[in-house]
Design an enzyme around this catalytic site. Structure first.
Site, short mmCIF file in Angstrom:
data_model
loop_
_atom_site.label_atom_id
_atom_site.label_comp_id
_atom_site.label_asym_id
_atom_site.label_seq_id
_atom_site.Cartn_x
_atom_site.Cartn_y
_atom_site.Cartn_z
N THR A 4 0.87 -1.18 0.00
CA THR A 4 0.00 0.00 0.00
C THR A 4 0.91 1.24 0.00
O THR A 4 2.05 1.17 0.46
CB THR A 4 -0.95 0.04 1.23
OG1 THR A 4 -0.19 0.38 2.40
CG2 THR A 4 -1.67 -1.27 1.45
N GLY A 5 0.40 2.34 -0.53
CA GLY A 5 1.21 3.57 -0.62
C GLY A 5 2.41 3.36 -1.52
O GLY A 5 3.50 3.89 -1.28
N ILE A 62 8.63 6.11 0.29
CA ILE A 62 9.27 4.89 0.80
C ILE A 62 8.67 3.64 0.16
O ILE A 62 9.40 2.70 -0.19
CB ILE A 62 9.14 4.85 2.34
CG1 ILE A 62 9.86 6.07 2.95
CG2 ILE A 62 9.70 3.57 2.92
CD1 ILE A 62 9.43 6.42 4.36
N SER A 100 6.94 4.46 13.03
CA SER A 100 7.79 5.66 13.13
C SER A 100 8.43 5.70 14.51
O SER A 100 7.89 5.13 15.46
CB SER A 100 6.89 6.88 12.92
OG SER A 100 7.53 8.04 13.35
N TYR A 156 -0.94 11.46 14.58
CA TYR A 156 0.05 10.68 13.82
C TYR A 156 0.80 9.76 14.77
O TYR A 156 0.87 8.54 14.56
CB TYR A 156 1.02 11.62 13.11
CG TYR A 156 2.08 10.93 12.29
CD1 TYR A 156 1.79 10.44 11.02
CD2 TYR A 156 3.37 10.76 12.79
CE1 TYR A 156 2.77 9.79 10.27
CE2 TYR A 156 4.35 10.13 12.04
CZ TYR A 156 4.04 9.64 10.79
OH TYR A 156 5.01 8.98 10.04
N1 LIG Z 1 8.98 10.37 5.56
C1 LIG Z 1 9.32 10.09 6.79
O1 LIG Z 1 10.23 10.73 7.36
C2 LIG Z 1 8.63 9.01 7.54
C3 LIG Z 1 7.56 8.31 7.00
N2 LIG Z 1 6.97 7.32 7.73
C4 LIG Z 1 5.84 6.55 7.18
O2 LIG Z 1 6.21 6.00 5.94
C5 LIG Z 1 5.05 5.74 5.18
C6 LIG Z 1 5.26 6.23 3.76
O3 LIG Z 1 5.30 7.64 3.80
P1 LIG Z 1 6.29 8.50 2.89
O4 LIG Z 1 6.84 7.66 1.81
O5 LIG Z 1 7.20 9.23 3.78
O6 LIG Z 1 5.27 9.60 2.34
P2 LIG Z 1 4.54 9.76 0.94
O7 LIG Z 1 3.54 10.84 1.17
O8 LIG Z 1 5.51 9.90 -0.15
O9 LIG Z 1 3.80 8.36 0.76
C7 LIG Z 1 2.60 8.07 1.35
C8 LIG Z 1 1.88 7.11 0.45
O10 LIG Z 1 0.65 6.76 1.10
C9 LIG Z 1 -0.38 6.92 0.15
N3 LIG Z 1 -1.65 7.22 0.80
C10 LIG Z 1 -1.94 8.21 1.65
N4 LIG Z 1 -3.24 8.16 1.98
C11 LIG Z 1 -3.77 7.10 1.32
C12 LIG Z 1 -5.06 6.54 1.24
N5 LIG Z 1 -6.09 7.06 1.89
N6 LIG Z 1 -5.24 5.44 0.48
C13 LIG Z 1 -4.21 4.89 -0.21
N7 LIG Z 1 -2.97 5.40 -0.19
C14 LIG Z 1 -2.76 6.49 0.57
C15 LIG Z 1 0.06 8.09 -0.73
O11 LIG Z 1 -0.69 8.10 -1.91
P3 LIG Z 1 -0.95 9.47 -2.73
O12 LIG Z 1 0.26 9.70 -3.56
O13 LIG Z 1 -2.18 9.17 -3.52
O14 LIG Z 1 -1.16 10.55 -1.70
C16 LIG Z 1 1.51 7.73 -0.91
O15 LIG Z 1 1.69 6.77 -1.90
C17 LIG Z 1 3.91 6.43 5.92
O16 LIG Z 1 3.17 5.47 6.63
C18 LIG Z 1 4.61 7.36 6.89
O17 LIG Z 1 3.86 7.61 8.04
C19 LIG Z 1 7.41 6.99 8.98
C20 LIG Z 1 8.46 7.64 9.54
C21 LIG Z 1 9.15 8.71 8.87
C1 LIG Z 2 16.72 19.72 10.70
C2 LIG Z 2 16.44 21.11 11.09
C3 LIG Z 2 17.58 22.02 11.24
C4 LIG Z 2 15.20 21.60 11.33
C5 LIG Z 2 13.94 20.80 11.25
C6 LIG Z 2 13.32 20.57 12.59
C7 LIG Z 2 12.08 19.67 12.58
C8 LIG Z 2 11.06 20.21 11.61
C9 LIG Z 2 12.48 18.20 12.32
C10 LIG Z 2 13.48 17.71 13.37
C11 LIG Z 2 13.21 16.22 13.56
C12 LIG Z 2 12.22 15.88 12.47
C13 LIG Z 2 11.47 14.61 12.49
C14 LIG Z 2 10.23 14.51 11.88
C15 LIG Z 2 9.60 15.73 11.26
C16 LIG Z 2 10.51 16.95 11.13
C17 LIG Z 2 11.36 17.13 12.37
C18 LIG Z 2 10.45 17.34 13.56
C19 LIG Z 2 9.41 13.25 11.92
C20 LIG Z 2 8.45 13.41 13.08
C21 LIG Z 2 8.62 13.05 10.63
C22 LIG Z 2 7.77 11.82 10.63
C23 LIG Z 2 8.27 10.67 11.40
O1 LIG Z 2 7.60 9.64 11.34
C24 LIG Z 2 9.46 10.76 12.29
C25 LIG Z 2 10.30 9.51 12.29
C26 LIG Z 2 10.30 12.01 12.09
C27 LIG Z 2 11.27 12.22 13.25
C28 LIG Z 2 12.15 13.43 13.09
#
Ligand SMILES: NC(=O)C1=CN([C@@H]2O[C@H](COP(=O)(O)OP(=O)(O)OC[C@H]3O[C@@H](n4cnc5c(N)ncnc54)[C@H](OP(=O)(O)O)[C@@H]3O)[C@@H](O)[C@H]2O)C=CC1
Ligand SMILES: CC(C)=CCC[C@@H](C)[C@H]1CC[C@H]2C3=C(CC[C@]12C)[C@@]1(C)CCC(=O)[C@@H](C)[C@@H]1CC3
Length: 337
Positions: A8-9, A14, A171, A193
């Protein structure tokens, strides 16, 4: 036997990086991309096929935040495939994120600074909303829709002749303090979240404890990755601007994986493991060293069996309510026509 993988996604971030990595490793794979936007999904399918023209890549329409869509998608998948080895639950949202700047600057000069950068703890809130079926959107998308999908695919996942693995993309922002069994949808506060991700950690443990033979469940954390999700927190040009600072921070916290490929490391690593060898209490982290080397490391999760079973029971109750609502809606539409 060809392995069947459902992601999914899969059309961005990622999830997409994982699909590309899986196909480069196993050309025999049967890969199904479950996405809500079929145009984007088809574009991604074509892009994946450029480097692997003979790969078997199919599409499944799935809006994981819409329970009708989840039931339809599961039905369609069961008609197309009679096997499922890996179910990657990567779709996720973080709507209207807000950075608490005061808390951020305070954190910068505290002893918890590394932890703040690794988890975002205490500096990130979101504005959630209620969707038509009456569920909170973040809970429905990140947790409940996936729960329903697992339930619908349970027969394919629980087979006698092979083991299958459900993989939750959680996460390090998943915190016990943001989650309450009395408010599993996180209606009352502003960290939906974190709550939904903590819920997925608990649910994964519950699946390992409760579900029948052949089904295993694991949780990963991809680290901080530059994707559409993080571009929703701060604009992409800002992240590009501070990239050198983030490479520096990586020396102190290996959780700044930064690229989707690095973030997908733990997802891919799990694909290479035997499901029965995994620790149900561990969260598998994608990590990148200061020199840019990727590796996967398990960390004990901050959850317990009683809490995870209690959440599972609550989700089953909610499932009943949701299914009833869906049946009533169907009946209403039928009588109206
Ligand atoms: N980026 C990060 O730093 C982190 C990400 N994650 C988790 O990783 C996962 C992937 O996120 P990431 O790659 O970062 O972000 P993206 O936004 O790039 O990817 C999210 C994906 O989820 C899909 N999606 C969202 N809502 C729905 C829905 N209702 N039905 C079907 N698909 C859906 C999006 O589709 P669409 O393109 O249509 O919106 C997209 O393909 C998430 O679960 C996120 O919480 C966890 C920790 C850190
Ligand atoms: C890096 C600098 C100089 C500034 C940015 C500060 C924050 C916006 C940033 C620091 C740690 C980040 C973080 C996330 C979002 C952006 C920050 C808070 C997450 C919460 C994003 C989604 C996730 O699932 C976490 C794993 C990320 C953890 C760290």
């Amino acid at each position: 036997m060809k392995k069947v993988v459902l992601v999914t996604g899969a059309n961005s971030g990622i999830g997409l990086a994982l699909c590309a990595h899986l196909l480069s490793q196993d050309a025999q794979l049967q890969l199904c991309l479950a996405c809500r936007n079929m145009q984007r999904a088809e574009a991604v399918r074509q892009a994946l096929l450029v480097s692997r023209p003979r790969a078997q890549v199919t599409l499944l329409h799935l809006d994981v935040g819409n329970m009708h869509s989840v039931l339809r998608a599961a039905e369609e998948f069961k008609q197309k495939c009679n096997r499922l080895d890996y179910l990657y639950l990567s779709a996720g949202i973080m709507p209207n994120p807000r950075v608490d700047h005061k808390a951020f600057y305070k954190g910068l000069f505290s002893i918890n600074v590394v932890c703040m950068f690794a988890t975002g703890e205490g500096i990130l809130t979101q504005e959630d909303k209620v969707i038509p079926i009456g569920l909170q959107e973040v809970f429905a998308t990140n947790l409940f829709g996936h729960f329903l999908l697992v339930k619908e695919l349970e027969h394919l996942l629980c087979q006698m002749d092979h083991n299958s693995l459900v993989i939750w993309t959680s996460s390090s922002n998943a915190q016990r303090s943001a989650f309450s069994l009395d408010d599993i949808q996180h209606q009352k506060s502003h960290e939906p979240y974190s709550s939904s991700k903590y819920g997925s950690d608990l649910l994964s443990l519950a699946l390992n404890l409760i579900c029948s033979q052949g089904l295993y469940s694991s949780v990963i954390c991809p680290g901080l990755v530059m994707t559409n999700l993080t571009y929703g927190i701060l604009p992409s040009f800002f992240w590009t601007l501070i990239m050198p600072i983030m490479w520096l921070i990586r020396i102190f916290t290996n959780t700044f994986t930064l690229s989707p490929y690095n973030g997908a490391e733990a997802l891919f690593w799990l694909f290479m493991q035997k499901p029965e060898s995994l620790d149900p209490m561990a969260k598998y982290h994608s990590l990148t060293s200061g020199l840019g080397n990727n590796y996967t490391q398990p960390h004990k999760m901050d959850n317990d069996e009683n809490m995870s079973e209690a959440l599972y029971v609550k989700l089953l109750e909610l499932e009943d309510t949701v299914r009833k609502k869906l049946r009533d809606e169907d009946l209403y539409i039928k009588t109206k026509n």
